[in-house]
Design a protein around this motif. Structure first.
Motif, PDB file in Angstrom:
ATOM      1  N   THR A 153      11.976  60.278-123.308  1.00  0.00           N
ATOM      2  CA  THR A 153      10.746  59.534-123.582  1.00  0.00           C
ATOM      3  C   THR A 153      10.786  58.191-122.857  1.00  0.00           C
ATOM      4  N   GLY A 154       9.619  57.704-122.520  1.00  0.00           N
ATOM      5  CA  GLY A 154       9.517  56.384-121.926  1.00  0.00           C
ATOM      6  C   GLY A 154       9.622  56.397-120.407  1.00  0.00           C
ATOM      7  N   GLU A 155       9.700  55.195-119.836  1.00  0.00           N
ATOM      8  CA  GLU A 155       9.794  55.013-118.400  1.00  0.00           C
ATOM      9  C   GLU A 155      11.259  55.024-117.954  1.00  0.00           C
ATOM     10  N   PRO A 156      11.486  55.415-116.696  1.00  0.00           N
ATOM     11  CA  PRO A 156      12.868  55.395-116.182  1.00  0.00           C
ATOM     12  C   PRO A 156      13.470  53.996-116.268  1.00  0.00           C
ATOM     13  N   GLN A 157      14.706  53.928-116.664  1.00  0.00           N
ATOM     14  CA  GLN A 157      15.430  52.676-116.757  1.00  0.00           C
ATOM     15  C   GLN A 157      16.663  52.727-115.869  1.00  0.00           C
ATOM     16  N   LEU A 158      17.089  51.556-115.435  1.00  0.00           N
ATOM     17  CA  LEU A 158      18.253  51.484-114.552  1.00  0.00           C
ATOM     18  C   LEU A 158      19.484  52.002-115.284  1.00  0.00           C
ATOM     19  N   ALA A 159      20.072  53.063-114.734  1.00  0.00           N
ATOM     20  CA  ALA A 159      21.251  53.666-115.353  1.00  0.00           C
ATOM     21  C   ALA A 159      22.537  53.297-114.631  1.00  0.00           C
ATOM     22  N   GLY A 160      22.435  52.868-113.406  1.00  0.00           N
ATOM     23  CA  GLY A 160      23.623  52.509-112.635  1.00  0.00           C
ATOM     24  C   GLY A 160      23.253  52.222-111.191  1.00  0.00           C
ATOM     25  N   SER A 161      24.202  51.694-110.463  1.00  0.00           N
ATOM     26  CA  SER A 161      23.952  51.395-109.063  1.00  0.00           C
ATOM     27  C   SER A 161      25.229  51.595-108.246  1.00  0.00           C
ATOM     28  N   GLY A 162      25.029  51.765-106.958  1.00  0.00           N
ATOM     29  CA  GLY A 162      26.155  51.968-106.058  1.00  0.00           C
ATOM     30  C   GLY A 162      25.747  51.595-104.641  1.00  0.00           C
ATOM     31  N   THR A 163      26.445  52.174-103.689  1.00  0.00           N
ATOM     32  CA  THR A 163      26.251  51.837-102.283  1.00  0.00           C
ATOM     33  C   THR A 163      26.076  53.119-101.479  1.00  0.00           C
ATOM     34  N   GLY A 164      25.472  52.990-100.324  1.00  0.00           N
ATOM     35  CA  GLY A 164      25.339  54.102 -99.388  1.00  0.00           C
ATOM     36  C   GLY A 164      25.223  53.546 -97.984  1.00  0.00           C
ATOM     37  N   PHE A 165      25.149  54.424 -96.989  1.00  0.00           N
ATOM     38  CA  PHE A 165      24.998  53.959 -95.614  1.00  0.00           C
ATOM     39  C   PHE A 165      24.265  55.014 -94.789  1.00  0.00           C
ATOM     40  N   PHE A 166      23.455  54.535 -93.843  1.00  0.00           N
ATOM     41  CA  PHE A 166      22.704  55.413 -92.962  1.00  0.00           C
ATOM     42  C   PHE A 166      23.631  56.013 -91.901  1.00  0.00           C
TER      43      PHE A 166
END
Length: 340
Positions: A153-166
């Motif tokens: 239920t509800g709007e998406p909330q920040l669950a975690g973060s990380g890094t990436g690269f092109f």
């Protein structure tokens, strides 16, 4: 003329040593020339009167002799290492002590400059990835039982973060599978853009902990990329650079060496024990948020993807080698697109 000597005191193994240094022929020559320039007593004076003045040529000669003496002392000090604490100049492979020392200093400065340029060129290709998920709640049955399953239920909330690269100019990027797992929405912060870009999951592999994402360029411009290098050409002790977003601190660079290859570790997650094999070990600082970021060699090539860190230790981080990434890339790119 009596010869004079002087002493040089040096430190050797905690004790003071006094070394007697006898005058060189240059010093003796100086004494002789100065004696010739001293005023001579006038005839009939009994040797008690000094000459009242000196000619201009006498002053010039004194200056030249003094200059020779200073230069000679400087040369002797360099040759004898009189002011070097008793240590002889370090000789390089070519046998030229002063040239080798200058070469070492130049190489050191060059290395520092190269590492800075690696960050400058690689930084724009490194992105921050944010995982948004709709909160999940457990539902009880109508009669108070434990059944009923779960509901979002509800709007998406920040669950975690990380890094990436092109790795592709048209918007394909690499990261860890655990960075994007269970996401309902993925946002990618790219250097040069005011707003995060929405990413789509192209393919992922839980066992290898790898994932490929795709973003579209809002202005049609190509994205900066990093090249996957040959990890087999990297040796233990080589410099490596980690770039990522530890604890949300964007574009942080840490430096270390490749500590080991072929490491195997086990990490407990929601699906049980996840075994990682053939990892690279480094003492470059890796923290939460660095996951999915590149581990670069001195040429700016990706030799690994930062994945895990030993929380109970210092300077023990792990990365997936580029050889594993290359082998898995075709399957990841051809995976069935995820729908979200």
């Amino acid at each position: 003329m009596n010869e004079r000597n002087w002493t040089d005191t040096q430190e050797n193994n905690g004790e003071r040593e006094r070394t007697t240094v006898y005058p060189t022929p240059l010093v003796a020559s100086y004494e002789k020339e100065m004696a010739a320039l001293r005023p001579q007593p006038s005839p009939g004076s009994g040797g008690s009167k000094r000459r009242s003045g000196s000619s201009f040529s006498t002053y010039v000669a004194s200056f030249l002799v003094g200059a020779m003496l200073v230069g000679g002392f400087g040369y002797a000090a360099d040759r004898g290492n009189l002011f070097g604490g008793g240590q002889s100049p370090a000789a390089g492979a070519s046998g030229g002590g002063s040239e080798s020392a200058a070469g070492i200093a130049a190489a050191s400065v060059k290395a520092k400059g190269d590492l800075a340029s690696v960050f400058d060129s690689a930084g724009p290709a490194v992105v921050k990835i944010e995982n948004y998920a709709v909160p999940t709640y457990s539902m009880r049955s109508l009669f108070g039982g434990r059944g009923g399953g779960q509901q979002q239920t509800g709007e998406p909330q920040l669950a975690g973060s990380g890094t990436g690269f092109f790795f592709s100019k048209d918007g394909y990027l690499l990261t860890n599978e655990h960075v994007v797992a269970d996401a309902d929405e993925l946002k990618v912060t790219v250097e040069g853009y005011d707003e995060p870009l929405t990413a789509k999951l192209v393919g992922s592999d839980y066992e290898l902990d790898l994932a490929v994402l795709k973003v579209e360029s809002p202005d049609g411009q190509a994205f900066p990329t990093l090249e996957l290098g040959d990890v087999d050409q990297t040796s233990i002790g080589d410099w490596v650079i980690a770039i990522g977003n530890p604890y949300g601190l964007d574009h942080t660079m840490t430096l270390g060496v490749l500590s080991a290859k072929g490491r195997e570790i086990t990490i407990a997650d929601e699906q049980g024990n996840h075994v990682y094999r053939n990892l690279l070990q480094t003492d470059a600082s890796i923290n939460s948020g660095n996951s999915g970021g590149p581990l670069l060699n001195e040429r700016g090539e990706v030799v690994g993807m930062n994945t895990a860190v030993n929380a109970e230790a210092q300077g023990i981080g792990f990365a997936i080698p580029s050889s594993v990434i290359k082998e898995a890339l075709t399957d990841l790119m051809n995976a069935k697109p995820a729908a979200f």
